[in-house]
Motif scaffolding. Structure first.
Motif, mmCIF file in Angstrom:
data_model
loop_
_atom_site.group_PDB
_atom_site.id
_atom_site.type_symbol
_atom_site.label_atom_id
_atom_site.label_comp_id
_atom_site.label_asym_id
_atom_site.label_seq_id
_atom_site.Cartn_x
_atom_site.Cartn_y
_atom_site.Cartn_z
ATOM 1 N N ILE A 86 10.862 -1.980 -10.674
ATOM 2 C CA ILE A 86 10.463 -1.604 -12.039
ATOM 3 C C ILE A 86 9.299 -0.624 -12.001
ATOM 4 O O ILE A 86 9.338 0.446 -12.635
ATOM 5 C CB ILE A 86 10.087 -2.859 -12.871
ATOM 6 C CG1 ILE A 86 11.340 -3.684 -13.181
ATOM 7 C CG2 ILE A 86 9.355 -2.471 -14.153
ATOM 8 C CD1 ILE A 86 11.048 -5.062 -13.770
ATOM 9 N N TYR A 87 8.249 -0.964 -11.248
ATOM 10 C CA TYR A 87 7.036 -0.154 -11.312
ATOM 11 C C TYR A 87 7.136 1.151 -10.530
ATOM 12 O O TYR A 87 6.433 2.118 -10.851
ATOM 13 C CB TYR A 87 5.809 -0.988 -10.929
ATOM 14 C CG TYR A 87 5.322 -1.777 -12.112
ATOM 15 C CD1 TYR A 87 4.429 -1.226 -13.016
ATOM 16 C CD2 TYR A 87 5.828 -3.048 -12.393
ATOM 17 C CE1 TYR A 87 4.022 -1.921 -14.147
ATOM 18 C CE2 TYR A 87 5.424 -3.761 -13.523
ATOM 19 C CZ TYR A 87 4.518 -3.184 -14.395
ATOM 20 O OH TYR A 87 4.117 -3.864 -15.521
ATOM 21 N N LYS A 88 8.022 1.239 -9.546
ATOM 22 C CA LYS A 88 8.267 2.540 -8.917
ATOM 23 C C LYS A 88 8.902 3.484 -9.945
ATOM 24 O O LYS A 88 8.565 4.657 -10.023
ATOM 25 C CB LYS A 88 9.189 2.371 -7.707
ATOM 26 C CG LYS A 88 8.442 2.019 -6.417
ATOM 27 C CD LYS A 88 7.648 3.214 -5.912
ATOM 28 C CE LYS A 88 7.143 3.019 -4.504
ATOM 29 N NZ LYS A 88 6.077 2.066 -4.378
ATOM 30 N N LYS A 89 9.825 2.943 -10.731
ATOM 31 C CA LYS A 89 10.450 3.766 -11.774
ATOM 32 C C LYS A 89 9.446 4.117 -12.875
ATOM 33 O O LYS A 89 9.486 5.212 -13.442
ATOM 34 C CB LYS A 89 11.666 3.051 -12.360
ATOM 35 C CG LYS A 89 12.833 2.959 -11.389
ATOM 36 C CD LYS A 89 14.035 2.287 -12.033
ATOM 37 C CE LYS A 89 15.213 2.211 -11.061
ATOM 38 N NZ LYS A 89 16.416 1.656 -11.700
ATOM 39 N N VAL A 90 8.549 3.184 -13.189
ATOM 40 C CA VAL A 90 7.492 3.454 -14.181
ATOM 41 C C VAL A 90 6.630 4.620 -13.703
ATOM 42 O O VAL A 90 6.357 5.564 -14.460
ATOM 43 C CB VAL A 90 6.631 2.188 -14.418
ATOM 44 C CG1 VAL A 90 5.329 2.546 -15.135
ATOM 45 C CG2 VAL A 90 7.412 1.150 -15.214
ATOM 46 N N ASP A 142 4.700 -1.391 6.158
ATOM 47 C CA ASP A 142 4.558 -2.858 6.202
ATOM 48 C C ASP A 142 4.434 -3.487 4.826
ATOM 49 O O ASP A 142 4.333 -4.711 4.710
ATOM 50 C CB ASP A 142 3.343 -3.251 7.057
ATOM 51 C CG ASP A 142 2.024 -2.808 6.449
ATOM 52 O OD1 ASP A 142 2.019 -1.786 5.714
ATOM 53 O OD2 ASP A 142 0.994 -3.455 6.699
ATOM 54 N N ASN A 143 4.469 -2.681 3.762
ATOM 55 C CA ASN A 143 4.346 -3.234 2.407
ATOM 56 C C ASN A 143 5.739 -3.471 1.820
ATOM 57 O O ASN A 143 6.236 -2.707 1.002
ATOM 58 C CB ASN A 143 3.535 -2.286 1.520
ATOM 59 C CG ASN A 143 3.325 -2.840 0.123
ATOM 60 O OD1 ASN A 143 3.530 -4.031 -0.117
ATOM 61 N ND2 ASN A 143 2.948 -1.990 -0.802
ATOM 62 N N VAL A 144 6.375 -4.547 2.302
ATOM 63 C CA VAL A 144 7.723 -4.899 1.837
ATOM 64 C C VAL A 144 7.776 -6.403 1.573
ATOM 65 O O VAL A 144 6.996 -7.164 2.146
ATOM 66 C CB VAL A 144 8.811 -4.526 2.874
ATOM 67 C CG1 VAL A 144 9.054 -3.026 2.886
ATOM 68 C CG2 VAL A 144 8.456 -5.010 4.271
ATOM 69 N N VAL A 145 8.684 -6.805 0.692
ATOM 70 C CA VAL A 145 8.864 -8.230 0.393
ATOM 71 C C VAL A 145 10.357 -8.561 0.471
ATOM 72 O O VAL A 145 11.199 -7.665 0.414
ATOM 73 C CB VAL A 145 8.325 -8.598 -1.016
ATOM 74 C CG1 VAL A 145 6.817 -8.567 -1.049
ATOM 75 C CG2 VAL A 145 8.925 -7.681 -2.085
ATOM 76 N N PRO A 146 10.676 -9.854 0.587
ATOM 77 C CA PRO A 146 12.100 -10.245 0.563
ATOM 78 C C PRO A 146 12.744 -9.913 -0.785
ATOM 79 O O PRO A 146 12.057 -9.663 -1.781
ATOM 80 C CB PRO A 146 12.049 -11.766 0.799
ATOM 81 C CG PRO A 146 10.710 -12.042 1.390
ATOM 82 C CD PRO A 146 9.794 -11.015 0.816
ATOM 83 N N ASP A 147 14.069 -9.956 -0.815
ATOM 84 C CA ASP A 147 14.828 -9.561 -2.010
ATOM 85 C C ASP A 147 14.388 -10.300 -3.270
ATOM 86 O O ASP A 147 14.344 -9.720 -4.359
ATOM 87 C CB ASP A 147 16.332 -9.813 -1.784
ATOM 88 C CG ASP A 147 16.928 -8.846 -0.778
ATOM 89 O OD1 ASP A 147 16.238 -7.873 -0.393
ATOM 90 O OD2 ASP A 147 18.078 -9.065 -0.357
ATOM 91 N N ALA A 148 14.057 -11.576 -3.124
ATOM 92 C CA ALA A 148 13.719 -12.392 -4.298
ATOM 93 C C ALA A 148 12.509 -11.851 -5.063
ATOM 94 O O ALA A 148 12.343 -12.136 -6.248
ATOM 95 C CB ALA A 148 13.457 -13.841 -3.867
ATOM 96 N N LEU A 149 11.655 -11.047 -4.386
ATOM 97 C CA LEU A 149 10.438 -10.543 -5.035
ATOM 98 C C LEU A 149 10.471 -9.037 -5.277
ATOM 99 O O LEU A 149 9.477 -8.453 -5.693
ATOM 100 C CB LEU A 149 9.212 -10.886 -4.174
ATOM 101 C CG LEU A 149 8.871 -12.370 -4.019
ATOM 102 C CD1 LEU A 149 7.655 -12.543 -3.121
ATOM 103 C CD2 LEU A 149 8.598 -13.011 -5.375
ATOM 104 N N LYS A 150 11.596 -8.399 -5.033
ATOM 105 C CA LYS A 150 11.639 -6.932 -5.103
ATOM 106 C C LYS A 150 11.672 -6.380 -6.534
ATOM 107 O O LYS A 150 11.351 -5.214 -6.750
ATOM 108 C CB LYS A 150 12.865 -6.401 -4.342
ATOM 109 C CG LYS A 150 12.704 -6.392 -2.826
ATOM 110 C CD LYS A 150 13.838 -5.588 -2.182
ATOM 111 C CE LYS A 150 13.643 -5.446 -0.680
ATOM 112 N NZ LYS A 150 13.977 -6.617 0.087
#
Length: 491
Positions: free
Chosen positions: A281-285, A268-276
């Motif tokens: 960035i931080y998943k890659k970090v 349930d921790n998802v956001v629309p495309d405009a906020l992704k």
């Protein structure tokens, strides 16, 4: 515990052993001990803050390494949405509150509005019945992953679809995107049908190939329930009652995964495309930091294999464990022999590794980042839930209250050793970090037991690093009206 022959057959059919069930009952008798926390992990003291100027370099480092790695996104998705609609279920019984008023005032703002319009009548009761029950959309009985969360010009999307889009960016190795959902058996066919319907469209749109797999929480991880006097609770037919043991049971599912790097994030921790973008960035970090530290661990392990180990090298290794992995040795370590120290270093290096995102604490419930004492006398970083801390102890409560961050279930894990062999993850669980909860069945009170949680006790003996991530990367949907927050509405 004396079990009848019928009981023993039931336990074995469950996939459990008599020893495991006896151990569970003993936990009810003794209760679980509190975990002694030493201090909260804060920025500069157990918690890494990445300089914004370094973001591009760090994400580029992950992008360079990704093609050579087997990546996978692991999404716990079995949770039912029932609790999301608690106030609406009450309204069905005629008890309304302000949240119900807000729900109806903004009904047209929900992504499921058009679907609901097609099945509901005119009165509020008709709308609620059409939304929540099998007379309509049946949202009150479905898992969150299958609900329509976000609205787009080309149609609404479920969280499952949002996770596909996320995975295509950071779990992408040479155009191959592997995503694994843990689901409940009764809803698996619906998940599979959704994937079958949308996968070709998203593959064409995103230019990737998805490999989507599913698993269910293993029956063998269910735990026995007991009466208030700790005798086994029995169903009306005399059989023993086993209950699912919480998300900690999923360590078994994770253990079945074959991948170099695994991203873990709730459904349930998802956001629309405009906020992704910040999430990407931080998943890659997190991935880049994980891989960098893993490389250092492998280098130290290689040097440990050399018969001629200098004092200077051991001092460097000691500093790495203390400063980078935040693992402090037991008392008296300085007086240990060189062989004892080397054995300790080997054990501490040769473990699964995880990088955990931490957001600033804004009052949400959840495990916090702490330095905690382990059974072997060492101190390390742990994600600790409030239930694990003795809040009746003034000193422990003060430490708990100083936590500046909490864990939004944002983990990147390395599951293999330097030979490329998978770790046996259940071996790194702390069995003393479960939970006892009060429940009821057929009008009778019972006590239930949860296994050590997936990101706390089940990973207690992992090497762990904490990294600060922006609050915008954490937007869970706990109640249906959370979907009305600006973070879940079209830009």
């Amino acid at each position: 515990m004396q079990f009848t022959e019928i009981d023993q057959h039931q336990i074995l059919a469950q996939g459990a052993t008599l020893e495991q069930v006896d151990e569970q009952i003993q936990h009810f008798v003794d209760n679980f001990p509190y975990l002694p926390v030493i201090k909260a992990a804060t920025v500069g003291d157990g918690l890494i803050r990445v300089n914004e100027q370094e973001l591009t370099t760090i994400t580029a480092s992950f992008d360079r390494k990704a093609p050579a790695l087997s990546l996978l996104k692991f999404v716990p998705a079995s949770g039912a949405a029932t609790r999301m609609f608690k106030s609406l279920f009450a309204a069905l019984e005629g008890k309304t509150d302000k949240s119900v008023e807000e729900f109806f005032n903004r009904l047209s703002d929900f992504a499921f509005y058009d679907a609901l319009k097609g099945v509901s009548g005119e009165t509020n009761q008709h709308v609620l019945s059409a939304l929540l029950t099998d007379e309509g959309l049946d949202y009150g009985n479905l898992p969150k992953g299958l609900l329509l969360f976000h609205r787009y010009p080309d149609g609404p999307r479920t969280p499952v679809e949002e996770h596909l889009i996320e995975g295509a960016v950071y779990a992408n190795s040479n155009g191959r995107v592997r995503i694994h959902f843990t689901v409940s058996p009764e809803h698996r066919s619906r998940f599979e049908a959704l994937i079958e319907r949308v996968q070709p469209e998203y593959e064409a749109k995103l230019g990737v190939t998805f490999e989507i797999t599913f698993s269910e929480q293993k029956k063998s991880t269910d735990t026995i329930s007991v009466n208030p006097d700790n005798t086994p609770f029995r169903n009306a037919d005399g059989s023993l009652l086993f209950r699912p043991a919480g998300h900690g049971a999923l360590i078994e599912n994770l253990n079945d995964i074959d991948a170099d790097v695994v991203f873990i994030k709730n459904i349930d921790n998802v956001v629309p495309d405009a906020l992704k973008e910040q999430t990407f960035i931080y998943k890659k970090v997190l991935g880049a930091i994980l891989l960098d530290i893993q490389q250092q661990i492998f280098r130290f392990q290689e040097m440990l294999d050399d018969d001629l180990i200098s004092e200077g090298y051991l001092a460097e290794l000691d500093e790495f464990l203390r400063a980078t992995l935040c693992v402090l040795p037991p008392d008296g370590f300085d007086s240990w022999s060189q062989d004892e120290k080397i054995d300790y270093f080997r054990r501490k290096l040769d473990r699964p590794l995880r990088a955990c995102g931490m957001v600033k604490n804004v009052g949400e419930p959840g495990g916090g980042p702490f330095w905690a004492k382990n059974a072997d006398g060492s101190v390390s970083l742990q994600i600790v839930e409030s239930a694990q801390i003795d809040l009746g102890n003034a000193e422990q409560k003060q430490i708990f209250d100083t936590a500046t961050h909490f864990n939004p279930v944002d983990l990147v894990c390395a599951l293999k050793n330097r030979e490329g062999e998978k770790y046996n993850l259940p071996a790194y669980r702390d069995p003393q970090t479960g939970f006892i909860t009060s429940k009821s069945k057929d009008g009778k009170e019972l006590k239930a037991q949860e296994l050590p949680g997936l990101w706390n006790g089940a990973m207690a003996d992992w090497n762990t690093v904490f990294v600060e991530v922006p609050l915008i990367t954490f937007n869970p949907v706990k109640t249906v009206n959370d979907l009305l927050r600006k973070e879940h509405q079209p830009a």
